[in-house]
Enzyme design. Structure first.
Site, PDB file in Angstrom:
ATOM      1  N   SER A 147       0.847  -1.202   0.000  1.00  0.00           N
ATOM      2  CA  SER A 147       0.000   0.000   0.000  1.00  0.00           C
ATOM      3  C   SER A 147       0.873   1.239   0.000  1.00  0.00           C
ATOM      4  CB  SER A 147      -0.896   0.021   1.243  1.00  0.00           C
ATOM      5  OG  SER A 147      -1.545   1.271   1.386  1.00  0.00           O
ATOM      6  N   TYR A 160      -3.222  -0.749   9.821  1.00  0.00           N
ATOM      7  CA  TYR A 160      -3.198  -1.310   8.462  1.00  0.00           C
ATOM      8  C   TYR A 160      -1.840  -1.061   7.814  1.00  0.00           C
ATOM      9  CZ  TYR A 160      -4.219  -1.467   3.428  1.00  0.00           C
ATOM     10  OH  TYR A 160      -4.191  -1.725   2.083  1.00  0.00           O
TER      11      TYR A 160
END
Length: 253
Positions: A147, A160
């Site tokens: 990400s 996350y």
């Protein structure tokens, strides 16, 4: 396109969004694709149906990556499906795509939420790759989905982002470990990508998100799938241990 003709692939979290786009693209390039799902059988079957309508080959495998025994179940179904279709359980391409997001402030993140993020986003890719080493052919390709949040701060996604940082460490260290077999291991780091979240139906919010990209738009699942397809191909044979930024130039300035 047939550059992956005769290849086999496993894509986790492939029933929708980025995972579906990746599975569809690899199948279009000629690979037989195992479409992993955990909670939406209809979506997974729809992905397979769509692939087959376009001349590709695919089948579903199920495993809830949060639970004990998930890896065993995943590979039991994977090996059975591959043997039925190819006579072998060999794997050429592994895409660790399955993941969950947090969306919770640091102060409000519970141990249970944190553990779920770690289980799906970090633990599962590690043990899937560990188990897959007995299936992967020499010269295989491993692509882990990371990400852009490993490089851009968003406190609402701190847990996350931590798990995706772990994915990039997995990529680097396993690239070194598997290099003697000619196996490449790389990551792809998407930015803001259309993913079915209701916010993508709100034009004013999409406009704000699009302004963060150098191209003034949000990413589409196919943008990520094309990057993965490149890393899965022989064209990427000299690339390993790398993270490919696929954020559309997010926050370049």
């Amino acid at each position: 396109m047939t550059r992956l003709q005769g290849k086999t692939a496993l894509v986790t979290g492939a029933s929708r969004n980025i995972g579906r786009a990746i599975a569809t693209r690899l199948a279009a390039d000629g690979a037989l694709v195992a479409v992993h799902w955990s909670s939406d059988a209809d979506a997974a079957l729809d992905t397979v149906t769509s692939i087959e309508k376009n001349g590709g080959r695919a089948f579903t495998v199920r495993a809830d990556l949060e639970t004990p025994g998930a890896i065993h179940q995943l590979f039991f179904e994977l090996e059975q499906g591959l043997k039925e279709r190819t006579g072998s359980s060999s794997l050429d391409i592994l895409v660790n795509n399955a993941g969950v997001m947090g969306g919770v402030s640091p102060e409000d993140t519970t141990p249970e939420q944190f553990d779920r993020l770690v289980a799906v986003n970090a633990r599962a890719p590690f043990f899937i790759l560990q188990r897959a080493t007995t299936n992967l052919n020499d010269g295989a390709r491993v692509i882990n989905i990371s990400s852009g949040l490993t490089r851009v701060a968003n406190p609402q996604e701190v847990a996350y982002a931590m798990t995706k940082g772990a994915v990039e460490q997995l990529t680097m260290h396993m690239a070194k470990h598997l290099a003697p077999r000619g196996i490449t291991v790389n990551s792809v780091a998407p930015g803001i990508t259309r993913n079915g979240n209701p916010v993508f139906g709100m034009p004013e919010v999409v406009e704000q998100m699009a302004s963060l990209s150098a191209f003034n738009r949000v990413g589409e699942p196919d943008d990520i799938a094309d990057a993965v397809a490149f890393l899965a191909s022989d064209d990427a044979r000299w690339i390993t241990g790398s993270t490919l930024d696929a954020s559309g130039g997010t926050l370049l300035g």
